[in-house]
Write a protein that holds these residues in place. Structure first.
Motif, PDB file in Angstrom:
ATOM      1  N   GLU A 108       0.806  -1.214   0.000  1.00 54.63           N
ATOM      2  CA  GLU A 108       0.000   0.000   0.000  1.00 54.63           C
ATOM      3  C   GLU A 108       0.845   1.273   0.000  1.00 54.63           C
ATOM      4  O   GLU A 108       0.325   2.360  -0.251  1.00 54.63           O
ATOM      5  CB  GLU A 108      -0.949  -0.009   1.204  1.00 54.63           C
ATOM      6  CG  GLU A 108      -2.053  -1.055   1.097  1.00 54.63           C
ATOM      7  CD  GLU A 108      -2.902  -1.143   2.340  1.00 54.63           C
ATOM      8  OE1 GLU A 108      -2.720  -0.280   3.232  1.00 54.63           O
ATOM      9  OE2 GLU A 108      -3.739  -2.054   2.442  1.00 54.63           O
ATOM     10  N   GLN A 109       2.144   1.159   0.281  1.00 53.86           N
ATOM     11  CA  GLN A 109       3.029   2.323   0.265  1.00 53.86           C
ATOM     12  C   GLN A 109       3.650   2.555  -1.116  1.00 53.86           C
ATOM     13  O   GLN A 109       4.293   3.571  -1.341  1.00 53.86           O
ATOM     14  CB  GLN A 109       4.141   2.134   1.306  1.00 53.86           C
ATOM     15  CG  GLN A 109       3.613   2.025   2.727  1.00 53.86           C
ATOM     16  CD  GLN A 109       4.718   1.707   3.740  1.00 53.86           C
ATOM     17  OE1 GLN A 109       5.891   1.590   3.374  1.00 53.86           O
ATOM     18  NE2 GLN A 109       4.336   1.585   5.003  1.00 53.86           N
ATOM     19  N   GLY A 117      -6.410  -4.302  -4.534  1.00 51.02           N
ATOM     20  CA  GLY A 117      -5.165  -4.002  -3.837  1.00 51.02           C
ATOM     21  C   GLY A 117      -5.173  -4.418  -2.379  1.00 51.02           C
ATOM     22  O   GLY A 117      -4.271  -5.101  -1.913  1.00 51.02           O
ATOM     23  N   CYS A 118      -6.207  -3.995  -1.622  1.00 52.55           N
ATOM     24  CA  CYS A 118      -6.232  -4.270  -0.173  1.00 52.55           C
ATOM     25  C   CYS A 118      -7.291  -5.286   0.220  1.00 52.55           C
ATOM     26  O   CYS A 118      -7.373  -5.674   1.382  1.00 52.55           O
ATOM     27  CB  CYS A 118      -6.447  -2.970   0.599  1.00 52.55           C
ATOM     28  SG  CYS A 118      -8.075  -2.213   0.286  1.00 52.55           S
ATOM     29  N   GLU A 119      -8.147  -5.699  -0.722  1.00 51.88           N
ATOM     30  CA  GLU A 119      -9.184  -6.711  -0.505  1.00 51.88           C
ATOM     31  C   GLU A 119     -10.240  -6.274   0.499  1.00 51.88           C
ATOM     32  O   GLU A 119     -10.903  -7.110   1.117  1.00 51.88           O
ATOM     33  CB  GLU A 119      -8.561  -8.048  -0.080  1.00 51.88           C
ATOM     34  CG  GLU A 119      -7.676  -8.679  -1.132  1.00 51.88           C
ATOM     35  CD  GLU A 119      -7.181 -10.046  -0.718  1.00 51.88           C
ATOM     36  OE1 GLU A 119      -8.022 -10.947  -0.561  1.00 51.88           O
ATOM     37  OE2 GLU A 119      -5.968 -10.215  -0.545  1.00 51.88           O
ATOM     38  N   ARG A 120     -10.411  -4.947   0.680  1.00 50.16           N
ATOM     39  CA  ARG A 120     -11.498  -4.448   1.517  1.00 50.16           C
ATOM     40  C   ARG A 120     -12.703  -4.164   0.629  1.00 50.16           C
ATOM     41  O   ARG A 120     -12.579  -3.902  -0.562  1.00 50.16           O
ATOM     42  CB  ARG A 120     -11.067  -3.186   2.268  1.00 50.16           C
ATOM     43  CG  ARG A 120      -9.954  -3.424   3.283  1.00 50.16           C
ATOM     44  CD  ARG A 120      -9.662  -2.139   4.053  1.00 50.16           C
ATOM     45  NE  ARG A 120      -8.636  -2.342   5.079  1.00 50.16           N
ATOM     46  CZ  ARG A 120      -7.339  -2.127   4.876  1.00 50.16           C
ATOM     47  NH1 ARG A 120      -6.924  -1.696   3.686  1.00 50.16           N
ATOM     48  NH2 ARG A 120      -6.473  -2.332   5.845  1.00 50.16           N
ATOM     49  N   ALA A 121     -13.883  -4.209   1.238  1.00 49.16           N
ATOM     50  CA  ALA A 121     -15.111  -4.015   0.473  1.00 49.16           C
ATOM     51  C   ALA A 121     -15.186  -2.599  -0.100  1.00 49.16           C
ATOM     52  O   ALA A 121     -14.896  -1.623   0.602  1.00 49.16           O
ATOM     53  CB  ALA A 121     -16.323  -4.287   1.365  1.00 49.16           C
ATOM     54  N   PRO A 142     -11.063   3.857  -1.314  1.00 53.85           N
ATOM     55  CA  PRO A 142     -10.985   4.771  -0.177  1.00 53.85           C
ATOM     56  C   PRO A 142     -10.129   4.236   0.971  1.00 53.85           C
ATOM     57  O   PRO A 142      -9.843   4.965   1.917  1.00 53.85           O
ATOM     58  CB  PRO A 142     -12.447   4.911   0.253  1.00 53.85           C
ATOM     59  CG  PRO A 142     -13.098   3.645  -0.185  1.00 53.85           C
ATOM     60  CD  PRO A 142     -12.403   3.249  -1.438  1.00 53.85           C
ATOM     61  N   HIS A 143      -9.708   2.979   0.847  1.00 53.74           N
ATOM     62  CA  HIS A 143      -8.923   2.373   1.932  1.00 53.74           C
ATOM     63  C   HIS A 143      -7.418   2.412   1.666  1.00 53.74           C
ATOM     64  O   HIS A 143      -6.617   2.669   2.575  1.00 53.74           O
ATOM     65  CB  HIS A 143      -9.364   0.921   2.147  1.00 53.74           C
ATOM     66  CG  HIS A 143     -10.831   0.764   2.367  1.00 53.74           C
ATOM     67  ND1 HIS A 143     -11.469   1.218   3.501  1.00 53.74           N
ATOM     68  CD2 HIS A 143     -11.802   0.209   1.588  1.00 53.74           C
ATOM     69  CE1 HIS A 143     -12.768   0.945   3.424  1.00 53.74           C
ATOM     70  NE2 HIS A 143     -12.986   0.322   2.256  1.00 53.74           N
ATOM     71  N   CYS A 144      -7.031   2.107   0.387  1.00 53.20           N
ATOM     72  CA  CYS A 144      -5.599   2.050   0.075  1.00 53.20           C
ATOM     73  C   CYS A 144      -5.191   3.015  -1.031  1.00 53.20           C
ATOM     74  O   CYS A 144      -4.004   3.189  -1.308  1.00 53.20           O
ATOM     75  CB  CYS A 144      -5.187   0.634  -0.297  1.00 53.20           C
ATOM     76  SG  CYS A 144      -5.913   0.046  -1.862  1.00 53.20           S
ATOM     77  N   GLY A 145      -6.172   3.636  -1.714  1.00 56.39           N
ATOM     78  CA  GLY A 145      -5.873   4.644  -2.716  1.00 56.39           C
ATOM     79  C   GLY A 145      -5.529   4.118  -4.087  1.00 56.39           C
ATOM     80  O   GLY A 145      -5.208   4.909  -4.982  1.00 56.39           O
TER      81      GLY A 145
END
Length: 349
Positions: free
Chosen positions: A269-270, A296-300, A312-315
């Protein structure tokens, strides 16, 4: 993952899972037959193996002879009893006839009948002697039958004592055989479990993954299911201990993998957006998008919202615009769904 596969690829994937299951089924059948036949490597034991052959044979012959003598005595006793009943009947009839004649003689007081009295008395005595002889014969046969019965009982007690000692030795040997057979089975199934674990860790995503999964299913079934009917009373401890060890190892591996994944995600994520999208494989991105999560981050993420272009979580960029027709499209698509232009291709001059 199935939503990201091509139709033919999806059906071929299902076919390969069928191959894995069929392969596991044949392995399970072979393993079950082999595990069930393992006791045949041991010699079949019996009580006679732990009894002195000469003594046992002599006792059994003595019992057999005593039983035969008892049967013969019973048959002779029945004949003797029949003869005694006949002699008793003859004696009783003669006694009744004699008493009737004697009463008549007393009434007539005829002295010329004295010789007949003597003859009748002698005949009656002879019948009585015959009755007594028949009684003696009955008693002799009863004694012979009793002797044969007691002999057979005495020999059976001796044989039972030998069998009890032999049974104790046989039971001890059964326990040793049971332990050896259990160790044979364990030596067969436990390495299968170890090999299955190695294949699962190293080869489950390889080219021949159906055979790997088939072998893993077979090994798990052989150890935790197929082995159960053949376990001795203490065998359950081994199965549960191995199960605990396997669970701990798998759990530890899962925890380590989770921590490694979280650390990897944190580092990813960086990274710049372009580099992150390039490092994601096309199939992985499609799979995650089909599940409604960020690749990328596997969030909903609400992918149906037309105002959301970035996670909105990892950009990471989720949507961009075609450089040719400016249509909004997935940032991970290889071609524009509106004009078919290759992603990243500039507008024509």
């Amino acid at each position: 993952m199935s939503k990201s596969l091509r139709l033919t690829e999806k059906w071929m994937h299902r076919g390969l899972w069928l191959v894995a299951i069929v392969f596991a089924g044949f392995l399970i059948g072979l393993g079950g037959t082999l595990v069930g036949d393992l006791p045949q490597v041991e010699k079949k034991l019996s009580l006679d193996d732990y009894m002195d052959a000469g003594t046992t044979s002599a006792l059994r012959n003595s019992i057999k002879n005593a039983e035969r003598a008892g049967r013969d005595a019973d048959e002779a006793l029945q004949q003797a009893q029949l003869k005694r009943r006949a002699a008793q009947a003859d004696s009783a009839a003669a006694r009744e006839t004699f008493n009737n004649w004697l009463s008549t003689r007393r009434a007539t007081q005829q002295a010329d009948q004295d010789p007949e009295l003597l003859a009748r008395t002698r005949a009656l005595d002879a019948l009585k002697d015959k009755e007594r002889a028949a009684g003696v014969a009955v008693e002799a046969q009863q004694q012979a039958a009793l002797d044969a019965q007691q002999t057979a009982q005495r020999e059976r007690r001796k044989l039972d004592e030998l069998q009890q000692v032999a049974q104790q030795q046989l039971n001890a040997e059964y326990r040793r055989v049971e332990l050896r057979v259990f160790l044979y089975r364990l030596a067969l199934t436990l390495p299968l479990l170890v090999v299955a674990g190695w294949l699962f860790v190293k080869k489950r995503k390889g080219t021949y993954w159906p055979f790997v999964w088939g072998f893993v299913i077979f090994a798990l079934f052989a150890f935790f299911v197929e082995l159960v009917p053949y376990l001795p009373s203490y065998g359950g401890y081994v199965r549960y201990i191995v199960g605990i060890v396997v669970t701990v190892l798998v759990g530890r591996q899962a925890i380590v993998a989770l921590n490694r994944y979280l650390e990897k995600q944190k580092l990813a994520e960086q990274l710049p957006d372009v580099q992150r999208r390039e490092e994601l494989s096309y199939d992985t991105a499609l799979t995650r998008l089909s599940k409604g999560v960020c690749p990328g981050c596997e969030r909903a993420v609400d992918l149906k919202n037309p105002e959301i272009d970035f996670c909105p979580h990892c950009g990471i960029g989720l949507f961009d615009h075609c450089l040719k027709c400016t249509t909004r499209k997935s940032a991970f698509a290889k071609f524009c769904h509106a004009c078919g232009t290759v992603s990243g291709q500039h507008k024509a001059a």
